[in-house]
Design a protein around this motif. Sequence first.
Motif, PDB file in Angstrom:
ATOM      1  N   GLY A   1      81.450  90.628 130.950  1.00 19.36           N
ATOM      2  CA  GLY A   1      80.596  91.770 131.279  1.00 19.36           C
ATOM      3  C   GLY A   1      79.013  91.255 131.545  1.00 19.36           C
ATOM      4  O   GLY A   1      78.513  91.691 132.366  1.00 19.36           O
ATOM      5  N   LEU A   2      78.692  90.146 130.990  1.00 23.05           N
ATOM      6  CA  LEU A   2      77.288  89.529 131.321  1.00 23.05           C
ATOM      7  C   LEU A   2      77.280  89.228 132.687  1.00 23.05           C
ATOM      8  O   LEU A   2      76.445  89.339 133.452  1.00 23.05           O
ATOM      9  CB  LEU A   2      77.039  88.512 130.466  1.00 23.05           C
ATOM     10  CG  LEU A   2      75.556  87.485 130.560  1.00 23.05           C
ATOM     11  CD1 LEU A   2      74.394  88.463 130.524  1.00 23.05           C
ATOM     12  CD2 LEU A   2      75.730  86.179 129.674  1.00 23.05           C
TER      13      LEU A   2
ATOM     14  N   GLY B   1      75.276  88.540 136.893  1.00 23.56           N
ATOM     15  CA  GLY B   1      75.474  87.740 138.072  1.00 23.56           C
ATOM     16  C   GLY B   1      75.478  86.125 137.369  1.00 23.56           C
ATOM     17  O   GLY B   1      75.732  85.377 138.404  1.00 23.56           O
ATOM     18  N   THR B   2      75.063  86.037 136.345  1.00 24.68           N
ATOM     19  CA  THR B   2      75.057  84.456 136.081  1.00 24.68           C
ATOM     20  C   THR B   2      75.354  84.868 134.291  1.00 24.68           C
ATOM     21  O   THR B   2      75.050  85.691 133.787  1.00 24.68           O
ATOM     22  CB  THR B   2      73.680  83.990 136.020  1.00 24.68           C
ATOM     23  OG1 THR B   2      73.641  82.785 135.359  1.00 24.68           O
ATOM     24  CG2 THR B   2      72.712  84.925 135.487  1.00 24.68           C
ATOM     25  N   THR B   3      75.761  83.465 133.447  1.00 31.82           N
ATOM     26  CA  THR B   3      75.775  83.512 132.079  1.00 31.82           C
ATOM     27  C   THR B   3      75.108  82.328 131.717  1.00 31.82           C
ATOM     28  O   THR B   3      75.064  82.191 130.520  1.00 31.82           O
ATOM     29  CB  THR B   3      77.336  83.057 131.948  1.00 31.82           C
ATOM     30  OG1 THR B   3      77.574  81.902 132.228  1.00 31.82           O
ATOM     31  CG2 THR B   3      78.099  84.197 132.306  1.00 31.82           C
TER      32      THR B   3
ATOM     33  N   PHE C   1      71.703  80.416 129.822  1.00 32.32           N
ATOM     34  CA  PHE C   1      71.038  80.457 128.794  1.00 32.32           C
ATOM     35  C   PHE C   1      69.451  80.296 129.448  1.00 32.32           C
ATOM     36  O   PHE C   1      69.281  79.328 129.739  1.00 32.32           O
ATOM     37  CB  PHE C   1      71.011  79.601 127.665  1.00 32.32           C
ATOM     38  CG  PHE C   1      72.548  80.119 126.897  1.00 32.32           C
ATOM     39  CD1 PHE C   1      72.698  81.327 126.727  1.00 32.32           C
ATOM     40  CD2 PHE C   1      73.470  79.096 126.390  1.00 32.32           C
ATOM     41  CE1 PHE C   1      73.816  81.689 126.013  1.00 32.32           C
ATOM     42  CE2 PHE C   1      74.452  79.544 125.808  1.00 32.32           C
ATOM     43  CZ  PHE C   1      74.932  80.820 125.359  1.00 32.32           C
ATOM     44  N   VAL C   2      68.653  81.295 129.518  1.00 31.59           N
ATOM     45  CA  VAL C   2      67.177  81.117 129.943  1.00 31.59           C
ATOM     46  C   VAL C   2      66.164  81.702 128.826  1.00 31.59           C
ATOM     47  O   VAL C   2      66.436  82.739 128.610  1.00 31.59           O
ATOM     48  CB  VAL C   2      67.171  81.804 131.254  1.00 31.59           C
ATOM     49  CG1 VAL C   2      65.620  81.621 131.927  1.00 31.59           C
ATOM     50  CG2 VAL C   2      68.011  81.366 132.243  1.00 31.59           C
ATOM     51  N   PRO C   3      65.156  80.907 128.696  1.00 35.45           N
ATOM     52  CA  PRO C   3      64.163  81.425 127.444  1.00 35.45           C
ATOM     53  C   PRO C   3      63.684  82.627 128.277  1.00 35.45           C
ATOM     54  O   PRO C   3      63.208  82.671 129.594  1.00 35.45           O
ATOM     55  CB  PRO C   3      63.099  80.287 127.651  1.00 35.45           C
ATOM     56  CG  PRO C   3      63.707  79.270 127.719  1.00 35.45           C
ATOM     57  CD  PRO C   3      64.978  79.536 128.862  1.00 35.45           C
ATOM     58  N   GLY C   4      63.522  83.716 127.750  1.00 37.37           N
ATOM     59  CA  GLY C   4      63.197  85.201 128.130  1.00 37.37           C
ATOM     60  C   GLY C   4      64.150  85.745 128.564  1.00 37.37           C
ATOM     61  O   GLY C   4      64.135  87.194 128.788  1.00 37.37           O
ATOM     62  N   GLY C   5      65.600  85.221 128.529  1.00 39.16           N
ATOM     63  CA  GLY C   5      66.579  86.083 129.124  1.00 39.16           C
ATOM     64  C   GLY C   5      66.865  86.378 130.642  1.00 39.16           C
ATOM     65  O   GLY C   5      66.089  85.845 131.185  1.00 39.16           O
ATOM     66  N   VAL C   6      67.908  87.024 130.767  1.00 40.06           N
ATOM     67  CA  VAL C   6      68.399  86.888 132.200  1.00 40.06           C
ATOM     68  C   VAL C   6      68.769  88.728 132.407  1.00 40.06           C
ATOM     69  O   VAL C   6      69.126  88.762 133.687  1.00 40.06           O
ATOM     70  CB  VAL C   6      69.665  86.217 132.593  1.00 40.06           C
ATOM     71  CG1 VAL C   6      69.478  84.766 132.267  1.00 40.06           C
ATOM     72  CG2 VAL C   6      70.952  86.715 131.742  1.00 40.06           C
ATOM     73  N   LEU C   7      68.521  89.507 131.815  1.00 44.67           N
ATOM     74  CA  LEU C   7      68.700  90.735 131.824  1.00 44.67           C
ATOM     75  C   LEU C   7      67.461  91.618 131.967  1.00 44.67           C
ATOM     76  O   LEU C   7      67.564  93.013 132.291  1.00 44.67           O
ATOM     77  CB  LEU C   7      69.641  91.454 131.028  1.00 44.67           C
ATOM     78  CG  LEU C   7      70.856  90.697 130.489  1.00 44.67           C
ATOM     79  CD1 LEU C   7      71.721  91.070 129.287  1.00 44.67           C
ATOM     80  CD2 LEU C   7      71.813  91.378 131.748  1.00 44.67           C
ATOM     81  N   ALA C   8      66.452  91.193 131.896  1.00 46.06           N
ATOM     82  CA  ALA C   8      65.275  91.941 132.084  1.00 46.06           C
ATOM     83  C   ALA C   8      65.205  92.823 133.499  1.00 46.06           C
ATOM     84  O   ALA C   8      64.747  93.991 133.408  1.00 46.06           O
ATOM     85  CB  ALA C   8      64.068  91.179 131.953  1.00 46.06           C
ATOM     86  N   ASP C   9      65.623  92.333 134.394  1.00 52.06           N
ATOM     87  CA  ASP C   9      65.397  92.936 135.838  1.00 52.06           C
ATOM     88  C   ASP C   9      66.492  93.991 135.819  1.00 52.06           C
ATOM     89  O   ASP C   9      66.530  94.633 137.167  1.00 52.06           O
ATOM     90  CB  ASP C   9      65.541  92.152 137.056  1.00 52.06           C
ATOM     91  CG  ASP C   9      64.371  90.960 137.061  1.00 52.06           C
ATOM     92  OD1 ASP C   9      63.144  91.572 136.799  1.00 52.06           O
ATOM     93  OD2 ASP C   9      64.382  90.000 137.474  1.00 52.06           O
ATOM     94  N   VAL C  10      67.689  94.049 135.112  1.00 58.66           N
ATOM     95  CA  VAL C  10      68.691  94.831 135.346  1.00 58.66           C
ATOM     96  C   VAL C  10      68.823  95.929 134.379  1.00 58.66           C
ATOM     97  O   VAL C  10      69.498  96.913 134.550  1.00 58.66           O
ATOM     98  CB  VAL C  10      70.156  94.282 135.417  1.00 58.66           C
ATOM     99  CG1 VAL C  10      70.097  93.157 136.521  1.00 58.66           C
ATOM    100  CG2 VAL C  10      70.429  93.649 134.039  1.00 58.66           C
TER     101      VAL C  10
ATOM    102  N   ALA D   1      74.670 100.253 129.682  1.00 58.34           N
ATOM    103  CA  ALA D   1      75.534  99.055 130.003  1.00 58.34           C
ATOM    104  C   ALA D   1      74.919  97.880 129.046  1.00 58.34           C
ATOM    105  O   ALA D   1      75.714  97.095 128.473  1.00 58.34           O
ATOM    106  CB  ALA D   1      75.829  98.725 131.363  1.00 58.34           C
ATOM    107  N   ALA D   2      73.709  97.491 129.278  1.00 61.53           N
ATOM    108  CA  ALA D   2      73.081  96.620 128.425  1.00 61.53           C
ATOM    109  C   ALA D   2      73.264  96.639 126.961  1.00 61.53           C
ATOM    110  O   ALA D   2      73.325  95.670 126.019  1.00 61.53           O
ATOM    111  CB  ALA D   2      71.673  96.451 128.808  1.00 61.53           C
TER     112      ALA D   2
END
Length: 496
Positions: free
Chosen positions: A182-183, A188-190, A192-201, A208-209
């Motif tokens: 689902g992620l 489009g990526t899995t 781990f990034v400080p601040g997260g990867v879902l902010a823009d979606v 869904a989030a």
Amino acid sequence: MMDAPLLPLFILLTSLLAAPILFALPERAARLRTAINLGMAALKVALVGWLSIKVSQGVIYDLRFEMLPGLEFKLQADPLAILFIALSAVLWLITTIYSVGYLEHGPHRARFFGFFSLCVAATVGIALSGNLFTFLLFYELLTLATYPLVIHRGTAEALRAGRIYLIYTLAGGLVLLLGTLGLWVLAGTTDFVPGGVLADVVAENRLAAQLLFVVLIGALGVKAALVPFHRWLPIAMVAPAPVSALLHAVAVVKAGAFGIMRVVYEVFGIETAQTLGMTAPLAALAGVTIIYGSIRAITQDDIKKRLAYSTVSQVSYITLGVALASPIAAVGALAHLIHQGLMKITMFMAAGNLAEGLGVKRVSQMDGVGRAMPGTMLAFTLAALGMIGLPPLAGFVSKWYLAQGGLQADQVWVIALLLGSSLLNAIYFLPMLHRAWFRDAAPEGTGAPGRPRIGWMLAAPPVTTAVLVLVAGSFANAPFSPLEWTRFIVAIEYQE
């Protein structure tokens, strides 16, 4: 000089490559097996120490290769990874010493230490995973590697515990797989990034989030023993004492708690998780688990089961600190990852010594054991008082920062929760200490503790970790203390 990207890989291989060698050794090769176990464990501690220094200096370690189009196997060493890998490395060395003494005359030692080594390799892999896909691979390896340890004794009770353990953890792993897919679809990526990867979606895919958050936390909550997914943990206490120590202090429950940290901080990002309205329900679930575990612990006469329900409660302090979305609470949560590990491994090793040396397995049998085994019970006492939150022990430091974080987040109920939890901790730990130190042993022949029969490899490890409980609390502000390192991590995750 090792090439920078390869150092995390070498740390992983110290236990991964040791496993097939240990499996192949005959049972009679006790000295060689001990030398390999201790040698690899000591090497891992040295390499992790080197890695910690490099990461603190800003060196970036990133090793990856593409397994499928758009899907990478990725190892990275960041400050959060160092926190968990340092815990696993140090406690692996101590637990290995204890396990060698515990299984000195036991059967199936080659099998035990082979899977033990695989278990540690999986834990290190979880710590070093640079994305959720790699995390999932090692997370499932941990499930498969710990199962033979849970059923090591081969009794009907052990086999039943193993089945229940597999049902829970494999189900959690399947849900985690769905969450990983689902992620990947959503972001489009899995990675781990400080601040997260879902902010823009999130704006276009809010529902869904939110569903993805529930799926991922639910999956990880199985190993983190969040209510109602905790039932496997007390049942698994049929395993030998070193395995119980490993499950509670280093590997399985910590893998779940660590995964929750990665998901909240580096998949969603703490601000996004708050925006989605998911942190408050998670904090409430952690609070329920904290109280429930403590209440259930009070009623347990079996020492290991009492400690198991204590773990259900104590590990949820970590989830609580993450969910409060407060930098100060995050410091307490991250510190408790280390502090709870030190305290709980001390208590399980002490419980193992009571069982092996005196045949004492129940709280009702503990009368006079403090005089029979003073070193073991002194270690147990320090750890228990730390769990209650008595200063200057490590548990006090964690609770202090969690309480301050609750105030920072304007969640005054957290203070009441921590006070209530500490009171419950005292209710189920202090009677154990009273029996051990202030009651006379029963008359000879009625279950009284006899002369202890344990060697230094059983006696020294819990004393060592108890000293670390005292040091971690008394010198919390020292350079490279767990608390100082957690402040370093929080500054990154909260982008301060």
